[in-house]
Design a protein around this motif. Structure first.
Motif, mmCIF file in Angstrom:
data_model
loop_
_atom_site.group_PDB
_atom_site.id
_atom_site.type_symbol
_atom_site.label_atom_id
_atom_site.label_comp_id
_atom_site.label_asym_id
_atom_site.label_seq_id
_atom_site.Cartn_x
_atom_site.Cartn_y
_atom_site.Cartn_z
ATOM 1 N N THR A 116 0.840 -1.188 0.000
ATOM 2 C CA THR A 116 0.000 0.000 0.000
ATOM 3 C C THR A 116 0.881 1.246 0.000
ATOM 4 N N TYR A 117 0.276 2.399 -0.232
ATOM 5 C CA TYR A 117 1.028 3.655 -0.334
ATOM 6 C C TYR A 117 0.033 4.801 -0.347
ATOM 7 N N ARG A 118 0.503 5.969 0.103
ATOM 8 C CA ARG A 118 -0.338 7.164 0.004
ATOM 9 C C ARG A 118 -0.290 7.710 -1.425
ATOM 10 N N ASP A 119 0.882 7.736 -2.005
ATOM 11 C CA ASP A 119 1.068 7.989 -3.435
ATOM 12 C C ASP A 119 2.418 7.406 -3.794
ATOM 13 N N LEU A 120 2.738 7.403 -5.073
ATOM 14 C CA LEU A 120 3.972 6.757 -5.529
ATOM 15 C C LEU A 120 5.159 7.707 -5.577
ATOM 16 N N ALA A 121 4.981 8.914 -5.064
ATOM 17 C CA ALA A 121 6.094 9.863 -4.907
ATOM 18 C C ALA A 121 6.858 10.082 -6.208
ATOM 19 N N GLY A 122 6.135 10.095 -7.315
ATOM 20 C CA GLY A 122 6.767 10.394 -8.596
ATOM 21 C C GLY A 122 7.399 9.206 -9.293
ATOM 22 N N LEU A 123 7.252 7.997 -8.764
ATOM 23 C CA LEU A 123 7.815 6.824 -9.446
ATOM 24 C C LEU A 123 7.149 6.649 -10.807
ATOM 25 N N ARG A 124 7.967 6.566 -11.842
ATOM 26 C CA ARG A 124 7.464 6.396 -13.207
ATOM 27 C C ARG A 124 8.460 5.588 -14.029
ATOM 28 N N GLY A 125 7.981 5.127 -15.171
ATOM 29 C CA GLY A 125 8.866 4.496 -16.142
ATOM 30 C C GLY A 125 9.691 3.367 -15.559
ATOM 31 N N PRO A 126 10.977 3.271 -15.944
ATOM 32 C CA PRO A 126 11.829 2.181 -15.466
ATOM 33 C C PRO A 126 11.953 2.125 -13.944
ATOM 34 N N GLY A 154 -8.599 4.421 -8.314
ATOM 35 C CA GLY A 154 -8.952 5.011 -9.601
ATOM 36 C C GLY A 154 -8.264 6.314 -9.898
ATOM 37 N N HIS A 155 -7.784 7.028 -8.878
ATOM 38 C CA HIS A 155 -7.123 8.313 -9.088
ATOM 39 C C HIS A 155 -5.603 8.209 -8.948
ATOM 40 N N ASP A 156 -5.078 6.980 -8.847
ATOM 41 C CA ASP A 156 -3.630 6.806 -8.717
ATOM 42 C C ASP A 156 -2.909 7.191 -10.004
ATOM 43 N N GLU A 157 -1.716 7.695 -9.849
ATOM 44 C CA GLU A 157 -0.827 7.980 -10.977
ATOM 45 C C GLU A 157 0.446 7.152 -10.789
ATOM 46 N N PRO A 158 1.150 6.877 -11.911
ATOM 47 C CA PRO A 158 0.917 7.349 -13.284
ATOM 48 C C PRO A 158 -0.185 6.561 -13.995
ATOM 49 N N ALA A 159 -0.596 7.066 -15.143
ATOM 50 C CA ALA A 159 -1.709 6.482 -15.887
ATOM 51 C C ALA A 159 -1.407 5.069 -16.377
ATOM 52 N N ASP A 160 -0.122 4.740 -16.538
ATOM 53 C CA ASP A 160 0.231 3.411 -17.065
ATOM 54 C C ASP A 160 0.579 2.416 -15.959
ATOM 55 N N LEU A 161 0.215 2.719 -14.708
ATOM 56 C CA LEU A 161 0.522 1.815 -13.596
ATOM 57 C C LEU A 161 -0.069 0.431 -13.834
ATOM 58 N N VAL A 162 -1.322 0.367 -14.251
ATOM 59 C CA VAL A 162 -1.982 -0.918 -14.465
ATOM 60 C C VAL A 162 -1.255 -1.727 -15.527
ATOM 61 N N GLN A 163 -0.878 -1.076 -16.611
ATOM 62 C CA GLN A 163 -0.174 -1.798 -17.672
ATOM 63 C C GLN A 163 1.152 -2.365 -17.167
ATOM 64 N N ARG A 164 1.825 -1.621 -16.314
ATOM 65 C CA ARG A 164 3.114 -2.096 -15.795
ATOM 66 C C ARG A 164 2.920 -3.257 -14.821
ATOM 67 N N LEU A 165 1.872 -3.205 -14.010
ATOM 68 C CA LEU A 165 1.584 -4.323 -13.122
ATOM 69 C C LEU A 165 1.217 -5.574 -13.918
ATOM 70 N N PRO A 220 -7.937 -4.617 -6.815
ATOM 71 C CA PRO A 220 -6.778 -5.407 -6.394
ATOM 72 C C PRO A 220 -6.108 -6.071 -7.598
ATOM 73 N N TYR A 221 -4.811 -5.896 -7.708
ATOM 74 C CA TYR A 221 -4.003 -6.637 -8.682
ATOM 75 C C TYR A 221 -3.165 -7.634 -7.887
ATOM 76 N N ILE A 222 -3.306 -8.927 -8.247
ATOM 77 C CA ILE A 222 -2.733 -10.011 -7.451
ATOM 78 C C ILE A 222 -1.572 -10.645 -8.184
ATOM 79 N N TRP A 223 -0.458 -10.772 -7.478
ATOM 80 C CA TRP A 223 0.672 -11.557 -7.968
ATOM 81 C C TRP A 223 0.736 -12.840 -7.153
ATOM 82 N N THR A 224 0.845 -13.974 -7.843
ATOM 83 C CA THR A 224 0.859 -15.273 -7.181
ATOM 84 C C THR A 224 2.108 -16.030 -7.584
ATOM 85 N N PRO A 225 2.855 -16.576 -6.619
ATOM 86 C CA PRO A 225 4.058 -17.338 -6.984
ATOM 87 C C PRO A 225 3.700 -18.602 -7.750
ATOM 88 N N ALA A 226 4.585 -19.028 -8.592
ATOM 89 C CA ALA A 226 4.351 -20.241 -9.373
ATOM 90 C C ALA A 226 4.139 -21.428 -8.436
#
Length: 261
Positions: free
Chosen positions: A43-53, A79-90, A254-260
């Protein structure tokens, strides 16, 4: 009714970070949490400018951390989280979305302003704290959701033992059977209480039990001086809560990561 934008500010400031366990540590703006015997989340309050790589690297570090523990974990995207491409990266990192919910908030007084629901005569509502009652709630949850909830009772018990004043667990019973249950967490700072659970056995739905449990917890929140209630609500619950005077301030997925394996 309070403005949704003002409520969102309260939500971001007071409800997105953990002040006690299950928090286990930090990675920059990201707070890592683990439920003993179960899964974890970030969890996080915001991503503090984390973007890209840099964001990709932060995501990879969380995957490595929870992979080392051998457990699945959740990255909850608002729904208001940034950056806009967070979902794609997850998604690119192997996360899978679960159904979207609505983040709903409102004034305790608004919830209590309307008439209380009329419950079936055989139903009683009460607060509980014993291990036996927590186990009965876990069994109810397993029946409602058709999945393993064996971790729930010990998790609630540990939370109760750690700070009994911060947790209120409530059940509705009929003929000695737990037919609905929910709990209330009093958040640090004293202004907000958050609603959790709210599961009801299928034969008892649409009979006022969900509203009764919300109202019971709202009364206890007001007695403690809380101004606001918050809940992550499903599409089934959202209309009920909106009729009680609460409003949707954002969404959460929720975006879920599950170990193999």
């Amino acid at each position: 009714m309070t403005d949704a934008a003002a409520l969102l500010t309260v939500y971001d400031a007071q409800l997105r970070l953990e002040s006690t366990p299950p928090a286990v540590g930090w990675d920059g703006p990201l707070q890592r949490c683990v439920f003993p015997g179960h899964n974890g989340y970030v969890t996080y309050r915001d991503l503090a400018g984390l973007r890209g790589p840099a964001l990709d690297q932060a995501i990879a570090r969380q995957v490595a951390f929870f992979a080392e523990l051998g457990i699945a974990f959740e990255w909850k995207v608002r729904g208001h989280d940034e950056p806009a491409d967070l979902v794609q990266r997850l998604t690119a990192a192997g996360f899978v979305p679960e159904p979207q919910e609505s983040v709903i908030m409102g004034a305790v007084d608004d919830v209590l302003a309307g008439p209380a629901p009329t419950l079936p005569a055989e139903v009683t509502v009460r607060a509980v704290s014993s291990d036996d009652d927590l186990a009965r709630i876990a069994a109810l949850e397993e029946q409602v959701w058709a999945e393993d909830r064996s971790w729930l009772a010990p998790s609630l018990a540990a939370e109760r033992d750690r700070n009994p004043d911060a947790l209120l667990v409530v059940i509705a019973e009929a003929a000695g059977e737990v037919v609905s249950a929910g709990w209330l967490r009093f958040e640090p700072g004293g202004e907000v209480a958050s609603l959790w659970g709210g599961s009801t056995l299928a034969p008892w739905r649409r009979r006022g039990l969900y509203r009764a449990l919300v109202g019971y917890r709202a009364q206890r929140a007001r007695a403690r001086g809380c101004r606001w209630l918050q809940i992550d609500a499903s599409d089934d619950s959202r209309p009920i809560l909106e009729r009680l005077g609460l409003v949707t301030v954002t969404t959460t997925t929720p975006y879920i990561w599950t170990p193999a394996g």
